[in-house]
Design a protein around this motif. Structure first.
Motif, mmCIF file in Angstrom:
data_model
loop_
_atom_site.group_PDB
_atom_site.id
_atom_site.type_symbol
_atom_site.label_atom_id
_atom_site.label_comp_id
_atom_site.label_asym_id
_atom_site.label_seq_id
_atom_site.Cartn_x
_atom_site.Cartn_y
_atom_site.Cartn_z
ATOM 1 N N ILE A 74 0.826 -1.213 0.000
ATOM 2 C CA ILE A 74 0.000 0.000 0.000
ATOM 3 C C ILE A 74 0.861 1.264 0.000
ATOM 4 O O ILE A 74 0.478 2.272 -0.587
ATOM 5 C CB ILE A 74 -1.004 -0.008 1.191
ATOM 6 N N LEU A 84 -2.808 10.718 -4.268
ATOM 7 C CA LEU A 84 -3.417 9.404 -4.162
ATOM 8 C C LEU A 84 -3.626 8.778 -5.542
ATOM 9 O O LEU A 84 -3.908 9.481 -6.515
ATOM 10 C CB LEU A 84 -4.771 9.503 -3.448
ATOM 11 N N GLN A 88 -7.168 4.797 -4.569
ATOM 12 C CA GLN A 88 -7.164 5.432 -3.245
ATOM 13 C C GLN A 88 -8.081 6.656 -3.213
ATOM 14 O O GLN A 88 -8.833 6.850 -2.255
ATOM 15 C CB GLN A 88 -5.737 5.858 -2.873
ATOM 16 N N GLN A 89 -8.018 7.477 -4.250
ATOM 17 C CA GLN A 89 -8.860 8.672 -4.307
ATOM 18 C C GLN A 89 -10.334 8.291 -4.340
ATOM 19 O O GLN A 89 -11.164 8.925 -3.686
ATOM 20 C CB GLN A 89 -8.505 9.533 -5.522
ATOM 21 N N GLN A 92 -11.540 7.399 -0.946
ATOM 22 C CA GLN A 92 -11.773 8.607 -0.157
ATOM 23 C C GLN A 92 -13.051 9.297 -0.610
ATOM 24 O O GLN A 92 -13.898 9.646 0.215
ATOM 25 C CB GLN A 92 -10.591 9.558 -0.280
ATOM 26 N N THR A 103 -8.637 -1.314 4.800
ATOM 27 C CA THR A 103 -8.466 -0.485 3.615
ATOM 28 C C THR A 103 -7.216 -0.804 2.795
ATOM 29 O O THR A 103 -7.326 -0.911 1.562
ATOM 30 C CB THR A 103 -8.519 1.012 3.988
ATOM 31 N N PRO A 104 -6.032 -0.989 3.401
ATOM 32 C CA PRO A 104 -4.878 -1.312 2.554
ATOM 33 C C PRO A 104 -5.094 -2.578 1.728
ATOM 34 O O PRO A 104 -4.809 -2.586 0.524
ATOM 35 C CB PRO A 104 -3.730 -1.487 3.552
ATOM 36 N N VAL A 107 -7.684 -1.840 -1.063
ATOM 37 C CA VAL A 107 -7.100 -1.047 -2.147
ATOM 38 C C VAL A 107 -6.207 -1.928 -3.016
ATOM 39 O O VAL A 107 -6.264 -1.850 -4.247
ATOM 40 C CB VAL A 107 -6.330 0.168 -1.592
#
Length: 160
Positions: A74, A84, A88-89, A92, A103-104, A107
């Motif tokens: 990550i 990001l 990732q963006q 968010q 989350t990691p 993603v």
């Protein structure tokens, strides 16, 4: 034993016993704590990384097996300028995280999916993420984030 690998584009090495898991090696020997350890039994997916371009749960692999490999974690997902990544963006922007523990891994799994299938359906996203557990979100916003990262419309998802 000494183990060397390319992690996020940099050659890194450290010492590990033969029984050391890749997840532990990344965190404790290389200081890459973004790879989370949730279960140590390959059930939760929090430790998902990419090894030689393949998505794996790093608690299922010994560090010695990754000797000489190319590993992405990550920490290496952001763009070169530090912004990001698209995935990732999207996480968010679409609130695809709450506590952040999963989350990691999410993603990393989503990034792998989009590399294999740039325009996945909602069902394909849900199927791909079955090995990653989130206890907070109910997955709806995670699915929205993956759809958004793929450049698709983000409709209301099933069961909302």
């Amino acid at each position: 034993m000494k183990i060397s690998m390319t992690v996020n584009g940099k050659t890194m090495s450290g010492e590990a016993e033969g029984r050391t898991l890749l997840s532990t090696f990344l965190r404790e020997e290389l200081g890459l704590t973004g790879t989370h350890i949730g279960c140590d039994t390959s059930q939760c997916g929090a430790c998902t990384v990419h090894v030689d371009g393949k998505q794996i749960k790093s608690c299922t692999m010994f560090a010695a097996e990754a000797d000489g490999a190319t590993v992405a974690t990550i920490e290496g997902m952001a763009n070169a300028d530090g912004t990001l990544s698209k995935v990732q963006q999207a996480f968010q922007d679409h609130h695809g995280l709450q506590c952040g523990f999963c989350t990691p891994g999410m993603v990393m799994a989503a990034t792998s999916l989009l590399e294999q299938n740039p325009k996945p359906t909602e069902a394909e996203i849900r199927h791909h993420l079955e090995g990653n557990i989130c206890r907070c979100t109910g997955y709806h916003n995670i699915v929205k984030a993956v759809l958004a990262a793929s450049g698709q419309e983000v409709p209301a998802v099933a069961a909302e």
